[in-house]
Design an enzyme around this catalytic site. Structure first.
Site, PDB file in Angstrom:
ATOM      1  N   TYR A 137     -27.450  32.907  -9.472  1.00 29.88           N
ATOM      2  CA  TYR A 137     -28.083  33.973  -9.838  1.00 29.88           C
ATOM      3  C   TYR A 137     -28.310  33.999 -11.329  1.00 29.88           C
ATOM      4  CZ  TYR A 137     -30.616  38.623 -10.810  1.00 29.88           C
ATOM      5  OH  TYR A 137     -31.982  39.937 -10.964  1.00 29.88           O
ATOM      6  N   ILE A 159     -34.777  36.543  -6.161  1.00 23.73           N
ATOM      7  CA  ILE A 159     -33.905  36.895  -5.366  1.00 23.73           C
ATOM      8  C   ILE A 159     -32.426  36.854  -5.372  1.00 23.73           C
ATOM      9  CG2 ILE A 159     -35.645  36.049  -2.685  1.00 23.73           C
ATOM     10  CD1 ILE A 159     -33.637  33.373  -3.129  1.00 23.73           C
ATOM     11  N   TYR A 169     -29.153  47.655 -14.544  1.00 20.52           N
ATOM     12  CA  TYR A 169     -29.478  48.389 -13.305  1.00 20.52           C
ATOM     13  C   TYR A 169     -31.019  49.086 -12.971  1.00 20.52           C
ATOM     14  CZ  TYR A 169     -25.250  47.150 -11.300  1.00 20.52           C
ATOM     15  OH  TYR A 169     -23.965  46.112 -11.064  1.00 20.52           O
ATOM     16  N   ILE A 170     -31.945  49.377 -12.330  1.00 21.24           N
ATOM     17  CA  ILE A 170     -33.311  49.823 -12.013  1.00 21.24           C
ATOM     18  C   ILE A 170     -33.095  50.561 -11.134  1.00 21.24           C
ATOM     19  CG2 ILE A 170     -35.633  50.061 -12.673  1.00 21.24           C
ATOM     20  CD1 ILE A 170     -33.961  48.812 -15.136  1.00 21.24           C
ATOM     21  N   ALA A 214     -41.349  37.172  -9.125  1.00 21.65           N
ATOM     22  CA  ALA A 214     -40.646  37.724  -8.309  1.00 21.65           C
ATOM     23  C   ALA A 214     -38.238  37.451  -8.235  1.00 21.65           C
ATOM     24  CB  ALA A 214     -40.865  37.123  -7.014  1.00 21.65           C
TER      25      ALA A 214
END
Ligand code: NDP
Length: 249
Positions: A155, A93, A187-188, A91
């Site tokens: 982040y 954000i 980057y996915i 999880a």
């Protein structure tokens, strides 16, 4: 013990990467449990869609940033499904903005959800893993935790912190059959990334990726499955990059 009897808990399993991880672990025979966040309004719909694909998942409400919520969530899972043997702290954000514009709330939100969550969730399962002599803790970080990113002081700090956590805990439980590793995706092609305008993807993002494309959620899921396996018992404290060559350390 066969993978079929192990319980795997994937936080944020209803998101882009989490879903692929849940599906992969289910295909390997794990009993898959996920969380749904306080803002999640589509859990029932997601569970139904997964059942139609042949995946019978369990979902439990949890705010991974809140200690009491994690205590209650994992207690319910343990009582109703069984002890968690594989934990994927997935999880997360973002609240992107430059540091000069960043307010305290945006810092705290990312720290709670992306870093405190590792403590909150791992704490609920670690003793049991040590007592049973087997466990896998897999933390989903980010390439931006390794290299930094404009507008992501919060982040990048949280994601880098995840790996410091992984390395230290890995040392503490190495003799107990428990491994702790970090995965750092680039980057996915999840819905979030695919929502970036095509011209930005093609003009700016993909040219930074030597492999010449976005990663696939299934590729990250495959790495999670490996780290969860018996064969990965000698891999611990690692930070495994999966970024198409975008960043190498
Ligand atoms: P999504 O936004 O699709 O999924 C994020 C998940 O996190 C959601 O399922 C959401 O749960 C859950 N979540 C958010 N806040 C909370 C909370 N307070 N409590 C419990 N669950 C919460 O993102 P991705 O699937 O793309 O990302 C998954 C992870 O991978 C993240 O940690 C992200 O940082 C990392 N990552 C992703 C990359 C990418 O390219 N996609 C690249 C690098 C790293 P719910 O659905 O229940 O609301």
């Amino acid at each position: 013990m066969a993978a079929g009897r192990r319980v795997a808990l994937v936080t944020g399993g209803m998101g882009g990467l989490g879903e692929a991880i849940c599906v992969k672990l289910a295909a390997l025979g794990y009993v898959v449990v996920t969380t749904c966040s306080p803002s999640n309004t589509r859990a029932e719909q997601w569970l139904r869609r997964m059942r139609e694909r042949g995946c019978d998942f369990h979902a439990y409400p949890c705010d991974v940033g809140q200690w009491q919520s994690c205590v209650a969530c994992v207690k319910r899972i343990t009582d109703e499904v069984g002890p968690v043997e594989v934990l994927v702290n997935n999880a997360g954000i973002t609240r992107d903005m430059t540091f000069r514009k960043m307010d305290r709330a945006s810092w705290d939100a990312v720290m709670h959800t992306d870093l405190d969550s590792c403590f909150n969730m791992t704490k609920q399962v670690c003793d049991g893993m040590v007592d049973r002599g087997w466990g896998r803790i897999i933390n989903i970080s980010s390439v931006n935790g390794q290299k930094g990113a404009f507008g992501q002081t919060n982040y990048a700090a949280a994601k880098a912190g995840m790996h410091g956590f992984s390395k230290s805990l890995a040392l503490e439980v190495a003799r107990k059959g428990v491994t702790v590793n970090t995965i750092s995706p680039g980057y996915i092609g999840t819905r979030m990334v695919m929502a970036i305008p095509r011209e930005v993807l093609d003009g700016k993002i993909i040219p930074q990726i030597p492999v010449g494309r976005l990663g696939k959620p299934e590729e990250v899921a495959g790495l999670v499955a490996y780290l969860a396996s018996e064969e990965a018992a000698f891999v611990t404290g690692a930070n495994i990059a999966i970024n198409g060559g975008q960043h190498m350390q």
